[in-house]
Every structure is written in C-alpha cells, then in structure tokens.
Design a protein around this motif. Structure first.
Motif, short mmCIF file in Angstrom:
data_model
loop_
_atom_site.label_atom_id
_atom_site.label_comp_id
_atom_site.label_asym_id
_atom_site.label_seq_id
_atom_site.Cartn_x
_atom_site.Cartn_y
_atom_site.Cartn_z
N ASP A 112 -4.62 20.98 2.65
CA ASP A 112 -3.14 21.35 3.06
C ASP A 112 -2.92 20.02 3.73
O ASP A 112 -1.20 20.49 3.95
CB ASP A 112 -3.87 22.12 3.50
N TYR A 113 -3.77 19.41 4.49
CA TYR A 113 -3.21 18.37 5.43
C TYR A 113 -2.97 16.68 4.63
O TYR A 113 -3.49 16.13 5.63
CB TYR A 113 -4.41 17.99 6.43
N VAL A 114 -3.13 16.48 3.80
CA VAL A 114 -3.43 15.09 2.99
C VAL A 114 -1.81 15.15 2.28
O VAL A 114 -1.45 15.60 2.01
CB VAL A 114 -4.49 15.23 1.91
N TYR A 115 -1.33 13.70 2.59
CA TYR A 115 0.24 13.87 2.82
C TYR A 115 -0.19 13.63 0.89
O TYR A 115 -0.98 12.86 0.29
CB TYR A 115 0.22 12.44 2.74
N PRO A 116 0.90 14.33 0.23
CA PRO A 116 0.90 14.34 -1.40
C PRO A 116 0.72 13.42 -2.08
O PRO A 116 -0.09 13.30 -2.92
CB PRO A 116 2.18 15.21 -1.00
N ASP A 117 1.20 12.26 -2.18
CA ASP A 117 1.07 11.66 -2.47
C ASP A 117 -0.25 10.79 -2.64
O ASP A 117 -0.78 9.80 -3.70
CB ASP A 117 1.99 10.40 -1.61
N GLU A 118 -1.19 10.90 -0.99
CA GLU A 118 -2.35 10.40 -1.10
C GLU A 118 -3.62 11.69 -2.14
O GLU A 118 -4.73 11.05 -2.10
CB GLU A 118 -2.75 9.55 -0.13
N LEU A 119 -2.81 12.80 -2.43
CA LEU A 119 -4.02 13.99 -2.43
C LEU A 119 -4.99 13.31 -3.27
O LEU A 119 -5.75 13.52 -3.37
CB LEU A 119 -3.06 14.90 -2.26
N PRO A 120 -4.34 13.06 -4.94
CA PRO A 120 -5.21 12.62 -5.97
C PRO A 120 -6.48 12.01 -5.56
O PRO A 120 -7.57 11.58 -5.96
CB PRO A 120 -3.91 12.04 -7.00
N LYS A 121 -6.06 10.31 -4.74
CA LYS A 121 -6.85 9.31 -4.11
C LYS A 121 -7.84 10.57 -2.83
O LYS A 121 -9.62 9.61 -3.50
CB LYS A 121 -6.81 7.94 -3.12
N VAL A 122 -7.55 11.36 -2.19
CA VAL A 122 -8.38 11.41 -1.34
C VAL A 122 -9.52 12.26 -2.18
O VAL A 122 -10.51 12.36 -1.63
CB VAL A 122 -7.52 11.88 -0.35
N VAL A 123 -8.81 13.15 -3.49
CA VAL A 123 -10.25 13.95 -3.34
C VAL A 123 -10.41 13.66 -4.21
O VAL A 123 -12.13 14.02 -4.62
CB VAL A 123 -8.88 15.63 -4.47
N ASP A 124 -10.81 12.22 -5.22
CA ASP A 124 -11.25 12.07 -5.64
C ASP A 124 -12.54 11.14 -5.59
O ASP A 124 -13.26 11.35 -5.48
CB ASP A 124 -11.08 11.07 -6.54
N TYR A 125 -12.18 10.65 -4.18
CA TYR A 125 -13.25 9.73 -3.27
C TYR A 125 -14.49 11.05 -2.67
O TYR A 125 -15.78 10.82 -2.61
CB TYR A 125 -13.03 9.13 -2.02
#
Length: 388
Positions: A112-125
């Motif tokens: 909920d607190y990750v910027y939308p454009d960065e969400l796929p990368k952060v979740v994958d890591y």
C-alpha cells in the motif's frame, strides 16, 4: 543384698545402656542431618548463583535490547519489518518519511505504501528473497507519501527471524535531497555548457553586427535625409541595435555581460510595465495587489523589466480570447521559503506572484520553464530566453 536391691541395680544398668544407645543414635542422626544440611546449603548456594547469573544475563539482555531499540528508534534511516506481506514494525523515521503514524500502518500490506510505478519490481524482489532465491539486496525505488506524492528511496534488505518466523528487514534511506542535489548539479552543468556556447555565438554575432553597423552608419552619413533609401538605412541601424541588445542578453546568460546592479522599487517597475502592457492588450484585465513598504531589491533594471514583460506576454499568449492577469508583491524572509529546490541566504526577500486565467502549463512544461531557449510557441515565435 536383697533380691529387691539387685533388681534396682539391673534396672539402672539397663537405663544406662539404653541411654548410651540413644545418645549414639542421636549422634548418628545428627551427623546425617548435618550432612543433609550441608548438601542442602550447597544446593541453595548453587541455586542462588544460578539465579544471580540469570538475573545478570537478563539485565544484560535488557540493556542490549534497550541499546538497539534506541539505535533503531533514533536512526536517520527508516527501518521496517515485513512478514507475510504485512508491516510488523516501522521506526519513527520511516513513519515520518511516509507521513503516517506507526499505529496506522502496522499489520497493513506493505504494498500500500510503494509507489505504483515501482510496485512490480519491489514485489518481485520481496517474493524472490523470501523464497530463498538470490537477488539484489540494495536498490533504488520509490514510496508513496500519504499525500500521494513520490518519495525516492534506497532499499537495503535482508532476511531475519521475527517472532520465530522468517521476515524481511528493510533499511530505507530517503533519497529526496540527494536526487535534488544531483538534479541541481546536472542543471548547473547543462547551464555552464549552454553558457559557454551562448557566449561564443554572441561574440561572433556581435562582431558581424558591428561590421553591419559601421557600414550602415557610413552610408547614412553620406546620404541625404530626403533620399528614398535614407529611412531604410536608419531602420538597418535600429535593427542592428536590437540585435546588439540580444547579444548582450546572451552574454549576460554566459555571465560575460555588464549589468548594473542597483536598489530598485519593484512595485514601481510593475506599475510602469503593466501600464504599458495594458495599453497594448485591451482584452486583458490587469489586477495589482502591491504591498506597502516593499523591501527594495538589488537587480539590473533592464533584466527585471524584461522578465516582467515576458511574463505578461506569456500570460497573454495563454489567453487569446482575453482574461485576467493578477500581479502581487509581498515581503518575506528566508524562513518563509522552506521546502524549495533552492536554499536562500538568511535575510529579507520580495515575493512576486504572477497569475493568469489562461490554459496553464502541463508537468513537462513546468519542469523546463527556466531552461534557456525552451519554448512551446513554435518556430519563430519565441526563444524562451526571457525567463532564463
């Protein structure tokens, strides 16, 4: 001796014997009791030492926990623990970075607190790390502030055991200031390169203009004022003079110009320039809200007049069907200019606000508004140098 006397002696002897045996048994049981007491005392002493050692260990643990808690709570970087995709802990600094309180976000999805454009990368890591796959531990990404804005951050992540279960530990560094300084450095380097280029062009162009001006002046001096070409030659001189002023602007941008910095009354300049503008743009209504006792400013009058006129003209271009132009001045100090991309020196300043009812600017245009030569007007309609 009578029979009765012998019986008494026998009883006395039996009593003595029984007493000796009783004393012997008493000593025996006393020795057993003493031995048991010693063992019990040893056990008590040993237990006491164990309890004391445990208390010391618990105190050392408490002090260690307190020390690391203080380190975490007072850290300049944000720290978070994520378990089963939920935020289980965050320190005050991370709450400050995101604009939330800890109670608001505990046990809520970290996504909920990750910027939308960065969400796929952060979740994958995150998923790969929790699965035990090898992945980068330090990388740049962005969080979403409470107000929806983007916060550039750097993640340094790893796996820990939290409450007997695996969890992700993230150390989060706010990169906003560093990004701002990097952007300023890049802009300064770009301005330096453009300034060098502009200075070289201006010098060469000025040399050409001086040649034209010299020949035109000679022709004017040798031509009668009644001659048909006389006015044309005078126009050449005026155009060359205008070109010379343009080269002075370019040299000023290249920091090679000669400007006269004097105390100026900005309110007076705004009245004069806006009156001139209003006379030529009848369809634009000009509204002035000028502060009394305005601080004087140290600047070159020609440059300030040029900036003001360019602002007015830009406003008029955004209102082809007419509209309203609002001009405002107020006194401020450096303390009123916090959160800006620049860092003003301590002191008094004047804030000039120019607002219109035109079409406005999109985000891309706003980001480049002070770039030299940038313009949205199309070829031949403006260079954009006026606001540089």
């Amino acid at each position: 001796m009578t029979k009765k006397g012998k019986t008494g002696e026998k009883r006395y002897a039996d009593s003595e014997r029984l007493l000796k045996e009783a004393r012997k048994e008493a000593k025996y049981y006393q020795s057993i009791a003493e031995e048991a007491g010693k063992k019990r005392l040893q056990e008590i002493n040993q237990l006491s030492r164990l309890i004391s050692a445990r208390n010391q260990a618990e105190e050392a643990l408490r002090e260690s926990e307190e020390k690391y808690r203080n380190l975490v709570e007072r850290a300049n970087d944000g720290i978070a623990i994520v378990q089963d995709n939920l935020l289980k802990y965050l320190n005050p600094r991370l709450a400050e970075i995101g604009g939330y309180t800890a109670d608001e976000v505990i046990d809520t999805p970290f996504t909920d607190y990750v910027y939308p454009d960065e969400l796929p990368k952060v979740v994958d890591y995150y998923n790969r790390r929790m699965a035990g796959d090898e992945t980068v531990s330090t990388y740049e990404t962005a969080l979403r502030h409470r107000d929806g804005s983007k916060i550039d951050v750097e993640f340094n992540t790893g796996i820990i055991t939290y409450q007997e279960k695996p969890a992700a530990l993230a150390i989060i560094r706010d990169m906003t200031e560093r990004k701002r300084l990097e952007a300023q450095l890049q802009q300064a380097q770009k301005m330096e390169a453009l300034g060098t280029l502009a200075g070289g062009i201006a010098h060469n162009f000025n040399n050409l203009l001086m040649g034209i001006m010299g020949n035109a002046s000679l022709m004017v001096s040798e031509t009668d004022s009644a001659h048909p070409n006389y006015e044309k030659l005078k126009n050449i001189e005026k155009l060359v003079d205008s070109g010379s002023k343009l080269t002075q602007q370019l040299l000023g941008y290249a920091r090679e110009g000669r400007y006269e910095i004097i105390p100026l009354n900005l309110n007076q300049l705004m009245k004069e320039t806006s009156d001139t503008f209003r006379a030529t743009k009848k369809e634009i209504r000009v509204h002035r809200e000028l502060a009394e006792n305005l601080f004087p400013i140290d600047a070159d009058q020609g440059q300030i007049e040029q900036v003001l006129l360019n602002l007015y003209v830009n406003a008029a271009d955004a209102m082809p069907g007419g509209g309203d132009l609002f001009l405002k001045t107020i006194n401020v100090t450096d303390k009123d200019m916090k959160g800006r991309p620049y860092k003003p020196k301590p002191g008094n300043y004047v804030l000039l606000t120019v607002r219109d009812t035109g079409t406005g600017m999109d985000k891309r245009t706003t980001e480049r508004v002070f770039d030299p030569f940038f313009s949205t007007k199309g070829l031949g309609k403006g260079t954009g140098l006026g606001l540089a």
